[in-house]
Design a protein around this motif. Structure first.
Motif, PDB file in Angstrom:
ATOM      1  N   LEU A   1      -0.492 -23.853 -37.947  1.00 44.64           N
ATOM      2  CA  LEU A   1       0.668 -23.649 -37.089  1.00 44.64           C
ATOM      3  C   LEU A   1       0.402 -24.228 -35.702  1.00 44.64           C
ATOM      4  O   LEU A   1      -0.655 -24.007 -35.113  1.00 44.64           O
ATOM      5  CB  LEU A   1       0.990 -22.155 -36.965  1.00 44.64           C
ATOM      6  CG  LEU A   1       2.213 -21.794 -36.140  1.00 44.64           C
ATOM      7  CD1 LEU A   1       3.476 -22.377 -36.753  1.00 44.64           C
ATOM      8  CD2 LEU A   1       2.338 -20.287 -36.037  1.00 44.64           C
ATOM      9  N   MET A   2       1.338 -24.968 -35.200  1.00 42.63           N
ATOM     10  CA  MET A   2       1.208 -25.571 -33.872  1.00 42.63           C
ATOM     11  C   MET A   2       1.769 -24.609 -32.828  1.00 42.63           C
ATOM     12  O   MET A   2       2.959 -24.586 -32.568  1.00 42.63           O
ATOM     13  CB  MET A   2       1.950 -26.911 -33.808  1.00 42.63           C
ATOM     14  CG  MET A   2       1.362 -27.968 -34.708  1.00 42.63           C
ATOM     15  SD  MET A   2      -0.326 -28.419 -34.263  1.00 42.63           S
ATOM     16  CE  MET A   2      -0.062 -29.161 -32.675  1.00 42.63           C
ATOM     17  N   THR A   3       0.898 -23.801 -32.249  1.00 36.37           N
ATOM     18  CA  THR A   3       1.296 -22.890 -31.180  1.00 36.37           C
ATOM     19  C   THR A   3       1.437 -23.684 -29.890  1.00 36.37           C
ATOM     20  O   THR A   3       0.927 -24.806 -29.790  1.00 36.37           O
ATOM     21  CB  THR A   3       0.236 -21.787 -31.003  1.00 36.37           C
ATOM     22  OG1 THR A   3      -0.996 -22.402 -30.630  1.00 36.37           O
ATOM     23  CG2 THR A   3       0.066 -20.972 -32.269  1.00 36.37           C
ATOM     24  N   PRO A   4       2.112 -23.128 -28.878  1.00 28.93           N
ATOM     25  CA  PRO A   4       2.233 -23.854 -27.603  1.00 28.93           C
ATOM     26  C   PRO A   4       0.885 -24.276 -27.025  1.00 28.93           C
ATOM     27  O   PRO A   4       0.749 -25.377 -26.496  1.00 28.93           O
ATOM     28  CB  PRO A   4       2.943 -22.859 -26.701  1.00 28.93           C
ATOM     29  CG  PRO A   4       3.762 -22.042 -27.638  1.00 28.93           C
ATOM     30  CD  PRO A   4       2.913 -21.912 -28.874  1.00 28.93           C
ATOM     31  N   SER A   5      -0.139 -23.433 -27.143  1.00 28.52           N
ATOM     32  CA  SER A   5      -1.439 -23.807 -26.594  1.00 28.52           C
ATOM     33  C   SER A   5      -2.065 -24.954 -27.392  1.00 28.52           C
ATOM     34  O   SER A   5      -2.729 -25.814 -26.836  1.00 28.52           O
ATOM     35  CB  SER A   5      -2.384 -22.608 -26.552  1.00 28.52           C
ATOM     36  OG  SER A   5      -2.571 -22.092 -27.847  1.00 28.52           O
ATOM     37  N   ARG A   6      -1.845 -25.000 -28.700  1.00 27.10           N
ATOM     38  CA  ARG A   6      -2.373 -26.105 -29.501  1.00 27.10           C
ATOM     39  C   ARG A   6      -1.601 -27.380 -29.224  1.00 27.10           C
ATOM     40  O   ARG A   6      -2.183 -28.462 -29.200  1.00 27.10           O
ATOM     41  CB  ARG A   6      -2.302 -25.754 -30.987  1.00 27.10           C
ATOM     42  CG  ARG A   6      -3.285 -24.624 -31.331  1.00 27.10           C
ATOM     43  CD  ARG A   6      -3.689 -24.518 -32.774  1.00 27.10           C
ATOM     44  NE  ARG A   6      -4.192 -25.744 -33.308  1.00 27.10           N
ATOM     45  CZ  ARG A   6      -3.675 -26.323 -34.399  1.00 27.10           C
ATOM     46  NH1 ARG A   6      -2.684 -25.801 -35.057  1.00 27.10           N
ATOM     47  NH2 ARG A   6      -4.207 -27.442 -34.853  1.00 27.10           N
ATOM     48  N   ILE A   7      -0.305 -27.278 -29.006  1.00 22.93           N
ATOM     49  CA  ILE A   7       0.492 -28.460 -28.675  1.00 22.93           C
ATOM     50  C   ILE A   7       0.021 -29.028 -27.349  1.00 22.93           C
ATOM     51  O   ILE A   7      -0.098 -30.250 -27.183  1.00 22.93           O
ATOM     52  CB  ILE A   7       1.995 -28.114 -28.632  1.00 22.93           C
ATOM     53  CG1 ILE A   7       2.478 -27.783 -30.036  1.00 22.93           C
ATOM     54  CG2 ILE A   7       2.804 -29.262 -28.034  1.00 22.93           C
ATOM     55  CD1 ILE A   7       3.867 -27.187 -30.087  1.00 22.93           C
ATOM     56  N   ALA A   8      -0.281 -28.148 -26.390  1.00 23.89           N
ATOM     57  CA  ALA A   8      -0.738 -28.594 -25.076  1.00 23.89           C
ATOM     58  C   ALA A   8      -2.031 -29.396 -25.176  1.00 23.89           C
ATOM     59  O   ALA A   8      -2.289 -30.269 -24.336  1.00 23.89           O
ATOM     60  CB  ALA A   8      -0.907 -27.393 -24.150  1.00 23.89           C
ATOM     61  N   GLU A   9      -2.873 -29.110 -26.182  1.00 23.25           N
ATOM     62  CA  GLU A   9      -4.127 -29.852 -26.346  1.00 23.25           C
ATOM     63  C   GLU A   9      -3.878 -31.343 -26.544  1.00 23.25           C
ATOM     64  O   GLU A   9      -4.692 -32.166 -26.136  1.00 23.25           O
ATOM     65  CB  GLU A   9      -4.908 -29.305 -27.549  1.00 23.25           C
ATOM     66  CG  GLU A   9      -5.442 -27.901 -27.360  1.00 23.25           C
ATOM     67  CD  GLU A   9      -6.050 -27.363 -28.653  1.00 23.25           C
ATOM     68  OE1 GLU A   9      -6.151 -28.084 -29.672  1.00 23.25           O
ATOM     69  OE2 GLU A   9      -6.419 -26.166 -28.644  1.00 23.25           O
TER      70      GLU A   9
END
Length: 149
Positions: free
Chosen positions: A138-146
């Motif tokens: 799952l692409m959480t906002p924190s993972r997307i920010a990476e």
């Protein structure tokens, strides 16, 4: 001591040993909080909605009982030429108006919480099944920010 002197002393105490600094309240960097996730728990919303529903049912029964008896008493007193009959009828009408307003508010609260619970559940499902990476994580906002660093 004058107000100005007290004010200067208060400012000096507030300044302490150094200049004034702004401090923002925030989560501790390590070991605290839930990661900033907004949670709308269905059981919490459900309990409040159920309480509003039960209040609505109880108030409807009690309000209707009071209306019938008060109006009957007012009509009987008016028939017997007592001035309090009209006043009691007016009180009964005012009471019923207030009960109706409260019933509407309870119904609105219950309906809104049911709607909110359903909508948040649908949003959660959409997010959970929405955006995944190639490894099906799952692409959480924190993972997307990476990906933007």
């Amino acid at each position: 001591m004058s107000f100005d002197d007290e004010w200067e002393r208060a400012k000096a105490r507030a300044m302490g040993d150094g200049p004034a600094r702004m401090r923002l309240n925030q989560l501790v960097a390590a070991g605290g909080g839930s990661g900033g996730t907004l949670l709308a728990r269905r059981d919490d919303l459900g309990r409040v909605g159920h309480a509003a529903y039960e209040l609505h049912g109880g108030l409807r029964a009690a309000g209707g009982h009071a209306k019938v008896n008060s109006k009957a008493a007012g009509a009987e007193l008016t028939t017997d030429h007592f001035a309090t009959g009209a006043a009691l009828t007016k009180v009964a009408d005012t009471w019923q108006s207030q009960v109706d307003t409260l019933l509407e508010a309870c119904a609105h609260i219950s309906d809104h919480l049911d709607y909110s619970t359903k909508r948040y559940g649908n949003e959660d499902a959409t997010i959970a099944t929405g955006l995944h990476d190639v490894h099906k994580r799952l692409m959480t906002p924190s993972r997307i920010a990476e990906y933007y660093h």
